[in-house]
Design a protein around this motif. Structure first.
Motif, PDB file in Angstrom:
ATOM      1  N   SER A 146      76.707 -23.684  -0.052  1.00  0.00           N
ATOM      2  CA  SER A 146      75.486 -24.398  -0.433  1.00  0.00           C
ATOM      3  C   SER A 146      74.664 -23.553  -1.398  1.00  0.00           C
ATOM      4  CB  SER A 146      74.677 -24.779   0.814  1.00  0.00           C
ATOM      5  OG  SER A 146      74.293 -23.622   1.500  1.00  0.00           O
ATOM      6  N   PHE A 174      81.055 -19.949   5.513  1.00  0.00           N
ATOM      7  CA  PHE A 174      81.498 -20.513   4.231  1.00  0.00           C
ATOM      8  C   PHE A 174      80.517 -21.551   3.710  1.00  0.00           C
ATOM      9  CE2 PHE A 174      85.985 -19.187   5.324  1.00  0.00           C
ATOM     10  CZ  PHE A 174      86.079 -18.277   4.288  1.00  0.00           C
ATOM     11  N   GLU A 175      80.029 -22.400   4.615  1.00  0.00           N
ATOM     12  CA  GLU A 175      79.151 -23.493   4.206  1.00  0.00           C
ATOM     13  C   GLU A 175      77.866 -22.945   3.587  1.00  0.00           C
ATOM     14  OE1 GLU A 175      76.160 -26.696   4.517  1.00  0.00           O
ATOM     15  OE2 GLU A 175      76.088 -24.754   5.507  1.00  0.00           O
ATOM     16  N   GLU A 176      77.316 -21.916   4.218  1.00  0.00           N
ATOM     17  CA  GLU A 176      76.070 -21.350   3.687  1.00  0.00           C
ATOM     18  C   GLU A 176      76.307 -20.688   2.340  1.00  0.00           C
ATOM     19  OE1 GLU A 176      74.545 -19.163   7.010  1.00  0.00           O
ATOM     20  OE2 GLU A 176      73.728 -20.995   7.896  1.00  0.00           O
ATOM     21  N   MET A 227      83.044 -21.394   9.601  1.00  0.00           N
ATOM     22  CA  MET A 227      82.642 -22.536   8.767  1.00  0.00           C
ATOM     23  C   MET A 227      81.197 -22.406   8.340  1.00  0.00           C
ATOM     24  SD  MET A 227      84.629 -25.663  10.607  1.00  0.00           S
ATOM     25  CE  MET A 227      84.273 -26.960   9.458  1.00  0.00           C
ATOM     26  N   ILE A 228      80.348 -21.979   9.251  1.00  0.00           N
ATOM     27  CA  ILE A 228      78.943 -21.807   8.890  1.00  0.00           C
ATOM     28  C   ILE A 228      78.815 -20.755   7.784  1.00  0.00           C
ATOM     29  CG2 ILE A 228      76.721 -20.895   9.732  1.00  0.00           C
ATOM     30  CD1 ILE A 228      77.293 -22.369  12.358  1.00  0.00           C
TER      31      ILE A 228
END
Lengths: 445, 294, 152
Positions: C142, C137-139, C134-135
């Motif tokens: 963003s 993908f999230e980064e 998730m980190i």
């Protein structure tokens, strides 16, 4: 324009007052008064013709450009920004905003519970204003000592009642397109009703000791004056001082908001009810940060006196018959809204049904134009919004003070100009002025 | 007893009115004296103030509203007056987010700012007064905070300040602390709808309470309630960047809120969320006041 | 727990992983695992109370193992594109050197969900792995470089 000499040694004792001349020293034909403690300040320039006021100009110190700040923001951000137009009538700005946004939809369902809650919190804000204005603004101008707690005790209780339903006061944004943010429990209802009873008691013990129901149908000034309370005392003082000829204005009234009130216009007592906000225009005034509002190019007074004229409130009709639109009628009309609003709130809270919805999610707003109207404490407040791609394209706010307290030519005067022109230098000009109740923070561009 | 001088720059008067809601106002007015207040009767008139006729000692200078380098009252530059009284005052309180950080009225204006800060940035105009300044931010302020700070200063109690000069006694907490909707946050129940008693506005509706400093849910508003308790998201009004844009919607990347609770690393937040979301706890999906079996 | 016991536990997990991956969950019994590791069945139960518990521990082990590599990638200064390449490369490295890790995921975890229902609710046994993904993908998200995957 004079600047302060920064090297000037500041006086620290009472015997060393500065001798610097005031930069606003009055001349023979003109005086400039700064009216303060009116939600900001206003500068009033009087021109005299001998002993009489010949013309008046009203200006304000600050400008905030909130309409410009709104442009480009997501439309619902206006729900948070707009209460910050005004610290004392913030809630009226919220309700006007939500109504303007909802008006952008072709159709939107707002549950009855939410509509009623909004009416309640709006009415409470009017009450809060009326108490503060009577005790902090009007009473001292009639020569009475300021009774701070008689203003703050009811206004604190009222704020608490708004907070029970809306989270906090001032500056909540609990009304959103489609209803209100939350729901209530029986706890808020019983707490609210108990507080409302306390508020009614405060009204009776401070302003006038009457039965609410009887009083709203009372049509005799002498009966009102025979009761005990600060309201009859103030009205008697106005009579005793012979102020009943003062503050007479254009005798033209307009009301746009509904709810407890009726919309329409009234020229003297001749009422017409088919009015439309599309005929409202507001203009920039060159020499001031304020704007000026007209209906079909004409000036009208807004506020409690106008509302009472449209509602044909018996006591105010009587006051108007005797003293026309003088400051006597204007002040009485405002205080007489208190019992009406109390009764109205009492009726409304009974119409909340806890098992029915408080919010129905509307579809996302992308484009539209809408108008939101409320009756704020000082009169009609109109918000107009244009939305494009979910963002605010244009926003226009017309406040009560723009109707009542802007200025124009002396030949075609605004309500406050008319009320002041021909007054004598020795008349209580500040009282005439403040009977309209200025809100400087609302008014400026 | 403190002598208080209240000056207003560009403001809605919201802090002046919020202050009048102080539950112990009567006692406060018995203890302290207003040399000038925007609404209450005062020792001096505004003209006296601008003609520098105040000879009393000034214990507390309160500044409300956004500063504007062009603002004039009585044809006198407001900042010149402000500096004169700031020099003499024992303490300076910037009351409200406008006076502290610039706030709403600073937006789209390059010549506007707060007393010490312009959003997050400290500026130098009034730097020499920083030592005796205290930031009391909020839009508006909680009256209990303003009265509390004045009482603390006048009884010489130590005031521990954060990086924006805000007293930690009031801004050491998150607005989230004390919110009655906390359980929905703890267990990551992310299905909040408006119009309900239940649910947390963090996931979808932009609530900033977990990274906004303040005592809204600790002191409570008007003694009874708060925005988040009734279901309105916290808009972050005590923070330097108030108001942000898009206040009713949580900005997310790949389904994860872009701003997480203050100081909580993404890895810690996601681990906790993963565990919490593994369990479907029935109670959180029911209406609190629903009839029948509980 | 003593570090010796921990060490032994880890050996059992690694040994069982291979067997689970080769033969599936139900065919692989505790006696088979014990025999393979040269232990008595009774001693095995000193370490794991049931085969389900062992399988769940094995799953946690894999999750931590994979998460460690992805975390190193997440914390690196690589660009999103470079990170994707690196993560894919790591995946193939694991598939080549420790194929039982991937096999277990596919053959046991995804096929025999009932084994993990109680004790591995939701994603709690693969939390470390999922968090790192998730980190990642999230980064990427963003920075506007990755689009929302359907499964998350």
């Amino acid at each position: 324009m004079k600047d302060i000499n920064k090297d000037n040694n500041l006086p620290t004792k009472s015997n060393s007052l500065p001798t610097k001349p005031c930069p606003l020293t009055p001349t023979n034909s003109k005086t400039i008064e700064v009216i303060e403690k009116i939600e900001g300040e206003a500068v009033v320039e009087y021109s005299f013709d001998g002993d009489r006021v010949d013309d008046v100009k009203i200006k304000f110190f600050q400008s905030r450009h909130i309409e410009k700040i709104l442009i480009g923001k997501s439309v619902n951000d206006a729900l948070v920004i707009n209460p910050r137009v005004c610290g004392i009538c913030n809630h009226a700005h919220l309700i006007a905003t939500v109504r303007a946004i909802e008006d952008c939809y072709d159709s939107i369902e707002v549950p009855k519970n939410a509509k009623i809650l909004r009416e309640i919190t709006l009415s409470l804000e009017l009450l809060q204003n009326h108490f503060k204005w009577f005790y902090l603004t009007i009473e001292p101008l009639l020569g009475f000592d300021v009774q701070i707690l008689k203003a703050t005790k009811p206004s604190q209780l009222i704020s608490k009642m708004i907070a029970m339903l809306a989270g906090q006061y001032p500056h909540n944004s609990y009304a959103i397109p489609g209803g209100v943010v939350g729901a209530l429990t029986p706890l808020e209802i019983v707490g609210f009703k108990s507080s409302l009873n306390s508020l009614i008691k405060i009204f009776q013990e401070s302003l006038i000791d009457v039965d609410l129901q009887n009083f709203v149908s009372c049509d005799r000034i002498d009966v009102m004056l025979s009761k005990s309370g600060d309201m009859p005392r103030a009205m008697q003082t106005i009579l005793d001082k012979g102020y009943t000829e003062l503050g007479k204005s254009n005798d033209k009234f307009i009301v746009f908001g509904e709810g407890l009130f009726k919309s329409g216009k009234s020229i003297k007592t001749r009422v017409a009810t088919n009015i439309d906000t599309k005929y409202v225009e507001s203009f920039d005034i060159k020499q001031s940060e304020a704007k000026l509002a007209t209906y079909k190019g004409k000036f009208y007074e807004v506020g409690p006196l106008s509302r009472a004229m449209l509602l044909k409130t018996p006591l105010i009709k009587e006051a108007h018959r005797k003293f026309q639109d003088s400051l006597f009628s204007r002040i009485l009309a405002r205080v007489c809204e208190v019992p009406r609003l109390l009764l109205y709130t009492q009726e409304l809270i009974e119409q909340i049904y806890l098992n029915r919805p408080f919010y129905i999610e509307p579809k996302i707003l992308t484009n539209g134009e809408g108008v939101g109207v409320v009756e704020a404490a000082r009169g009609s407040l109109i918000h107009k919004v244009s939305v494009r791609d979910g963002k605010i394209e244009d926003y226009q706010i017309t406040t009560p003070t723009q109707w009542n307290l802007s200025f124009n030519t002396k030949e075609n005067p605004t309500p406050v100009q008319k009320a002041l022109i021909r007054s004598k230098k020795s008349d209580p000009l500040e009282l005439i002025f403040k009977a309209f109740d200025v809100c400087s923070v609302c008014t400026v561009k | 007893m403190a002598n208080i001088l209240w000056l207003s720059a560009i403001t809605c008067n919201g802090n002046s009115h919020s202050f009048l809601n102080l539950p112990s106002l009567e006692e406060f007015l018995g203890r302290h004296n207003f040399l000038y207040h925007t609404i209450l009767p005062s020792t001096f008139s505004l003209r006296d103030i601008f003609e520098l006729k105040v000879y009393e000692s000034i214990d507390i200078l309160v500044l409300e509203g956004t500063l504007d380098s062009d603002l004039k009252k009585f044809d006198i530059n407001f900042e010149d007056i402000l500096v004169e009284y700031a020099k003499r005052a024992k303490y300076i309180l910037t009351v409200g987010t406008c006076a502290t950080f610039g706030g709403i009225f600073m937006q789209k204006h390059s010549n506007r700012y707060g007393f010490l800060y312009k959003n997050y940035t400290a500026h130098n105009r009034f730097l020499s007064f920083k030592e005796k300044s205290v930031s009391v931010s909020g839009c508006p302020i909680l009256p209990e905070i303003l009265a509390g700070v004045i009482d603390m200063l006048s009884s010489n109690l130590p005031l521990s300040l954060d990086e924006y000069n805000r007293p930690k006694s009031f801004y050491g907490w998150m607005v989230h602390n004390g919110c009655t909707r906390n359980e929905y946050f703890e267990y990551k129940i992310d299905n909040h709808n408006f119009g309900e008693l239940e649910g947390c506005m963090f996931y979808e509706h932009g609530c900033q309470a977990t990274y906004t400093r303040g005592s809204c849910n600790k002191i409570l508003w008007n003694e009874v309630n708060s925005k988040t308790r009734v279901g309105e998201p916290c808009h972050g009004c005590t923070e330097p960047d108030f108001p942000k844009d898009n206040l009713w919607q949580t900005t997310k990347h790949m389904g994860i809120p872009a701003k997480l609770p203050l100081g909580v690393p993404k890895r810690a937040y996601l681990s906790l969320a993963g565990v919490a979301k593994a369990f479907k706890i029935e109670r959180f999906y029911k209406n609190i006041l629903e009839e029948g079996d509980s | 727990m003593s570090s010796n016991k921990e060490k032994r536990k880890l050996e059992i997990i690694k040994g069982s992983l291979k067997l689970f991956a080769q033969n599936g969950f139900y065919v692989t019994t505790i006696p088979i695992i014990a025999k393979d590791l040269g232990m008595s069945v009774g001693n095995m139960y000193n370490y794991f109370k049931s085969k389900e518990e062992l399988a769940q521990e094995a799953l946690r082990f894999i999750s931590k193992y994979l998460a460690k590599d992805i975390r190193a990638v997440n914390e690196s200064n690589l660009t999103t594109e470079e990170k994707i390449r690196k993560i894919v490369a790591e995946y193939f490295k694991v598939a080549q050197n420790d194929p039982q890790m991937i096999e277990f995921f596919l053959r046991v975890y995804l096929s025999n969900r009932e084994v993990f229902k109680s004790g591995c609710e939701g994603m709690i046994c693969v939390n470390e792995f999922v968090t790192e993904i998730m980190i990642f993908f999230e980064e990427g998200g963003s920075q506007g470089r990755s689009k929302k995957p359907r499964l998350l």
